[in-house]
Design a protein around this motif. Structure first.
Motif, PDB file in Angstrom:
ATOM      1  N   ILE A   1      -9.733   7.845  -5.397  1.00  0.00           N
ATOM      2  CA  ILE A   1     -10.456   6.650  -6.119  1.00  0.00           C
ATOM      3  C   ILE A   1     -12.058   6.975  -5.621  1.00  0.00           C
ATOM      4  O   ILE A   1     -13.010   6.725  -6.484  1.00  0.00           O
ATOM      5  N   ALA A   2     -12.099   7.263  -4.212  1.00  0.00           N
ATOM      6  CA  ALA A   2     -13.367   7.386  -3.710  1.00  0.00           C
ATOM      7  C   ALA A   2     -14.303   8.539  -4.469  1.00  0.00           C
ATOM      8  O   ALA A   2     -15.580   8.249  -4.792  1.00  0.00           O
ATOM      9  N   ARG A   3     -13.581   9.599  -4.522  1.00  0.00           N
ATOM     10  CA  ARG A   3     -14.507  10.831  -5.175  1.00  0.00           C
ATOM     11  C   ARG A   3     -14.846  10.355  -6.790  1.00  0.00           C
ATOM     12  O   ARG A   3     -15.659  10.903  -7.149  1.00  0.00           O
ATOM     13  N   ASN A   4     -13.725   9.787  -7.561  1.00  0.00           N
ATOM     14  CA  ASN A   4     -13.904   9.473  -8.728  1.00  0.00           C
ATOM     15  C   ASN A   4     -14.948   8.451  -8.958  1.00  0.00           C
ATOM     16  O   ASN A   4     -15.467   8.220 -10.076  1.00  0.00           O
ATOM     17  N   THR A   5     -15.302   7.488  -8.091  1.00  0.00           N
ATOM     18  CA  THR A   5     -16.223   6.736  -7.963  1.00  0.00           C
ATOM     19  C   THR A   5     -17.597   7.237  -8.700  1.00  0.00           C
ATOM     20  O   THR A   5     -18.120   7.014  -9.353  1.00  0.00           O
ATOM     21  N   SER A   6     -17.974   8.333  -7.699  1.00  0.00           N
ATOM     22  CA  SER A   6     -19.288   9.058  -7.976  1.00  0.00           C
ATOM     23  C   SER A   6     -18.990   9.981  -9.512  1.00  0.00           C
ATOM     24  O   SER A   6     -19.937   9.725 -10.280  1.00  0.00           O
TER      25      SER A   6
END
Length: 601
Positions: free
Chosen positions: A356-361
């Motif tokens: 989820i963290a990387r997909n936010t960007s």
């Protein structure tokens, strides 16, 4: 596309041109109807919002709100970005943080959108000897590596440079930062354990042989995490950067070489516009420092979503917080962005949280097309004015630090710690009164929430400046309630006595229920007080109903065994209650005292 000729026709021709004074009069009229008699000229100020650092945000900005010329993207004073193209070529650098020796997690991130690695090395992260294993399947000529090694900086840096040599990575292909930050380490730990001699040697090595590597990080997170304001964060970063320039030039590097060895790290928060303005102001301020020193003025920026804003209760909301913060960082022109996983405050993030963290960007860059626009905030009267005001506030704090002898002196005399503590105390008071709400914690808590369990993360460095969190006071209360539940099988309870018809009591009943749950106290709204298992009660209704029946209701409840009577509403000419609870009351103090009376330790 065919552009129609300008025939002089104006769609607004039939409407009178609005004036600022007309809007002020309309605002004054609305305030008058709400019971506030404010003259037209002052009506606008009545709707303003006070920020830290003496800043005040007005409700309306126009072309008359002037600010200095921000220049062009990629050119001094770099307000509009450090590069002419902004982030339009591939977006910003998506930098994932890793503090555990997990080669599979590192590889998974790089295969799914992450473009650089931020590795925490040493006693609080990955052992230096494990660096080769962690990076075993990483193409080091493609993936930049940023180290954060504290006292182990020299050993970790040398290990990384050996890996480059062993893997045949060309010296000009190595990218990233060795992450030396002696003053940041001292701020975190209170120790002077990172000597500058080896750091200067690393900087000289990078300047001479590794043009894509930087040796030092100017990390402003220790000051943000100690409760500092945006201007204090800016001032500390400038003072630290200047200290490093002095040390590096004193060690023999030119000022141009010294400036090229620095990367700056800032926090990105849910205050979207303040974060954007902070990053823009940081570049402007550093350009001024560089101009005085005779160095190029660009500032390489790494933005990190704020650990201070991450909640331990209802951690899923952190996904929304980090999305807003990442948006703000991207709009502000950050070169690299780290999105902390939503479970960052709970322990070691799992695979889902990292995804989820990387997909936010990825969503913001690829789907929202945020990186297709150079300086999206440019030209906004509000953002330009806020950038200018924040730049002045940050410069003033920087000058105060320099007047004390620089960043090291400000740290070692305790002045900086006291300044940050004072700022946090004021903010903590707003949090306690829920003037700054924290969703899922101080507002809309869920006592039935299933806790999210994670493996323990390596302990964070300590001994220097404190680390604060927005949720800390309410977390303490909730932890007491959890302990009571574990030892007795039930949470502490309060009976909410609704007086009068639903139209009279619904609003204050909902308010009281929300308030007490923020302290881990279960509200009971059904049945009789005698059957509720509660010892305290809160009366909820309208002022008119209170006048008619609150005294009798309180008397009956006391006779039935109620030991403490709350009344939902501000104190006034009403029947006596032991405590009044209302919007803006010190919720933390009220809840703490309530748990004390209930014997909840």
């Amino acid at each position: 596309m065919t552009v129609p000729p300008d025939d002089g026709f104006s769609l607004a021709a039939e409407f009178p041109e609005p004036a600022h004074e007309q809007w002020q009069r309309l605002v004054a009229g609305v305030l008058h109807r709400s019971g506030q008699d404010v003259p037209g000229a002052n009506a606008e100020d009545a709707l303003g919002t006070d920020l830290e650092d003496g800043l005040r945000v007005r409700p309306l900005y126009t072309a008359h709100d002037t600010a200095p010329d921000p220049g062009l993207p990629g050119f001094a004073p770099f307000v509009r970005g450090g590069r002419p193209e902004g982030n339009t070529v591939g977006g910003w650098d998506v930098r994932q943080r890793h503090a555990a020796a997990d080669a599979d997690a590192v590889l998974s991130d790089l295969e799914n959108g992450v473009t650089s690695l931020w590795l925490v090395i040493g006693a609080h992260g990955i052992p230096p000897a494990s660096l080769g294993d962690v990076l075993a399947r990483v193409h080091l000529d493609l993936a930049p590596v940023v180290l954060d090694a504290g006292a182990d900086t020299d050993a970790a840096a040398r290990a990384l440079l050996r890996l480059y040599a062993e893997r045949g990575v060309a010296e000009d292909a190595a990218r990233g930062s060795l992450g030396a930050d002696p003053l940041g380490f001292e701020a975190r730990t209170g120790e002077r354990g990172l000597a500058f001699g080896p750091v200067a040697a690393l900087a000289s090595l990078c300047a001479g042989e590794y043009p894509g590597l930087r040796a030092l990080t100017v990390d402003a997170l220790p000051y943000h995490e100690a409760g500092g304001s945006a201007a204090q964060e800016l001032g500390c970063s400038l003072a630290t950067g200047v200290a490093y320039l002095r040390e590096l030039t004193g060690a023999g590097l030119s000022v141009e070489q010294a400036a090229a060895q620095l990367e700056f790290r800032y926090a990105a928060t849910t205050d979207q516009f303040l974060t954007t303005a902070k990053l823009r102001a940081a570049r402007r301020l550093w350009a001024r420092v560089a101009e005085v020193c005779g160095a190029p003025g660009g500032q390489l920026q790494h933005a990190v979503t704020s650990p201070v804003m991450m909640s331990r209760r209802d951690p899923w909301v952190n996904m929304l917080r980090t999305a807003v913060a990442t948006l703000a960082a991207g709009v502000g022109g950050a070169d690299a962005v780290t999105v902390l996983p939503f479970d960052h405050a709970l322990g070691r993030p799992d695979a889902f949280a990292r995804r989820i963290a990387r997909n936010t960007s990825t969503i913001l860059v690829e789907e929202s097309h945020l990186s297709r626009v150079i300086d999206p905030a440019g030209g906004s009267w509000y953002v330009e004015r806020l950038t200018d005001e924040l730049a002045h506030a940050g410069w003033e704090f920087f000058q105060r630090i320099e007047g004390l002898g620089g960043q090291a002196a400000a740290l070692r005399t305790g002045w900086l710690g006291r300044s940050l503590s004072g700022t946090w105390a004021a903010r903590a008071a707003r949090l306690a009164r829920r003037r700054e709400p924290v969703t899922g914690v101080s507002e809309f808590p869920d006592l039935a929430e299933r806790p999210v369990a994670r493996e323990p993360a390596p302990p964070a460095p300590s001994g220097g400046l404190p680390r604060v969190r927005r949720d800390e006071a309410f977390e303490e209360l909730r932890a007491r309630s959890d302990g009571h539940l574990a030892s007795t099988g039930a949470r502490p309870r309060i009976f909410l006595a609704a007086l009068g018809p639903p139209a009279a009591h619904t609003a204050r009943l909902a308010f009281a229920s929300n308030l007490f749950q923020a302290g881990g106290i279960e509200p009971v709204t059904e049945g009789a007080f005698e059957d509720s298992g509660a010892t305290e009660v809160c009366l909820c209704s309208s002022d008119a109903v209170y006048e008619e029946s609150a005294a009798d209701a309180a008397g009956r409840l006391r006779a039935a065994g109620a030991t403490h009577v709350f009344l939902a509403g501000r104190p006034g000419p009403r029947p006596p209650a032991d405590t009044h609870v209302y919007a803006g009351c010190d919720a933390v103090s009220v809840l703490r005292a309530t748990l004390d009376r209930m014997g909840v330790s």
